[in-house]
Design a protein around this motif. Structure first.
Motif, PDB file in Angstrom:
ATOM      1  N   UNK A 141       4.590  -2.376  -5.589  1.00 12.89           N
ATOM      2  CA  UNK A 141       4.717  -3.695  -6.203  1.00 12.89           C
ATOM      3  C   UNK A 141       5.499  -4.654  -5.316  1.00 12.89           C
ATOM      4  N   UNK A 142       6.493  -4.152  -4.579  1.00 17.57           N
ATOM      5  CA  UNK A 142       7.234  -5.003  -3.647  1.00 17.57           C
ATOM      6  C   UNK A 142       6.305  -5.592  -2.594  1.00 17.57           C
ATOM      7  N   UNK A 143       5.389  -4.763  -2.113  1.00 20.36           N
ATOM      8  CA  UNK A 143       4.462  -5.226  -1.090  1.00 20.36           C
ATOM      9  C   UNK A 143       3.520  -6.284  -1.658  1.00 20.36           C
ATOM     10  N   UNK A 144       2.997  -6.024  -2.851  1.00 20.74           N
ATOM     11  CA  UNK A 144       2.093  -6.983  -3.472  1.00 20.74           C
ATOM     12  C   UNK A 144       2.794  -8.310  -3.753  1.00 20.74           C
ATOM     13  N   UNK A 145       4.065  -8.245  -4.134  1.00 22.23           N
ATOM     14  CA  UNK A 145       4.801  -9.473  -4.427  1.00 22.23           C
ATOM     15  C   UNK A 145       4.973 -10.333  -3.189  1.00 22.23           C
TER      16      UNK A 145
END
Length: 330
Positions: A141-145
């Protein structure tokens, strides 16, 4: 050195501020044990160098510092530049000199690799555009954000896409290093290194990442990867046909694997995973049923209430109240 005139595998390491020491050391140890006969550790068949702009020591996330050995210079003296990431807070970004060096390496057709969150650094430099990349499920999720137009792979331990390589961190760094040793020095050298490190066998990149908690426990690697895809897309569930296509199989084949391994179809597994997340949110948050329905991929609160009641015999609100009462009594 000895009769071998030049190493067959040359790697330059670029360590991000507060990098993960275990990913770096595991990768290096596979190189070290492959580079010489026995356990001599001489850099004969492999050569590795820690690079920096000013030769200052680089501090890892554990506090241990690694001394850089060479300045950036000409990247073409290496076969691979490996970026080792770690913490992803704002203070851990690469400096402009490091970014320029990586872009110079890409222009010179030097292959680039990201260990752990090293792929974040490559993506920030625009060097992962058009490439598949591997990100730990923990940082999915950090990467997608941060990179909303990219779709990271978080159901494999490492990914090789042309001249870009990436791995999820931890012990997967050893398997990515073994992949490179196998490619350049041969399978025997890779097996030797892993055996000395007490790693049973070299794993291929498509092996599912361990560690992500799942509602269902699967043995079949294909089923595990499908379950991971379901869990990573809770708020916008993928169709079973889409999951099958992303995994490179037909829908019927995926359904057969689910039936053989779990005894249920993929659609039922998806519902069970989303209901598990629903129970967790009911227990650990004060979110409304409408918000929980949004976060777990149900059409609306009514849809969630109907499915939840069929599974639990209670509405979500009733379940939450009973759970609170049970914990107060404990």
């Amino acid at each position: 050195m000895n009769q071998i005139t030049a190493p067959r595998l040359r790697i330059g390491f670029l360590l991000a501020p507060r990098f993960t020491l275990s990913a770096f050391s595991t990768f290096v140890d596979v190189l070290r044990l492959s580079a010489d006969d026995g356990d001599g550790s001489r850099p004969i068949r492999c050569q590795w160098t820690v690079l920096s702009n000013d030769l200052s020591p680089i501090q890892s996330s554990s506090g241990t510092k690694i001394q850089a050995e060479e300045r950036f210079g000409d990247p073409s003296r290496f076969d691979y530049i490996v970026v080792v990431g770690g913490l992803i807070d704002p203070g851990t970004t690469l400096g402009p000199e490091a970014a320029a060096f990586l872009k110079q390496a890409a222009a010179a057709k030097v292959a680039l690799a990201g260990l752990c969150t090293g792929v974040f650094a490559l993506a920030r430099c625009g060097l992962m555009d058009g490439y598949r990349c591997c990100v730990s499920w923990f940082h999915h999720q950090d990467f997608l954000a941060e990179f909303e137009k990219m779709r990271p792979v978080s159901d494999q331990i490492f990914v090789v896409d042309r001249d870009r390589l990436s791995c999820s961190g931890g012990v997967s760094a050893a398997h990515l290093a073994a992949f490179l040793v196998d490619r350049h020095l041969g399978r025997a050298a890779a097996r030797k290194a892993l055996s000395i490190l007490m790693i049973d066998e070299a794993l291929t990149g498509d092996r599912p990442q361990p560690g992500l908690p799942l509602e269902l426990t699967a043995r079949d690697p294909l089923v595990r990867r499908a379950l991971l895809a379901m869990q990573q897309n809770l708020n916008a569930p993928l169709s079973i046909a889409r999951i099958a296509r992303d995994l490179g199989v037909g829908r019927r084949k995926l359904e057969r694997h689910f039936s053989a391994d779990l005894g249920i179809p993929p659609a039922d597994a998806s519902i069970r995973i989303r209901l598990s997340q629903t129970r967790m949110l009911l227990r650990q948050t004060n979110h409304t049923i409408t918000r929980i329905a949004e976060e777990t991929g149900f059409c609306d609160a009514s849809h969630l209430i109907r499915v939840f009641r069929e599974a639990e015999g209670l509405t979500p609100d009733q379940w939450r109240q009973m759970d609170i009462a049970r914990r107060e009594e404990a």
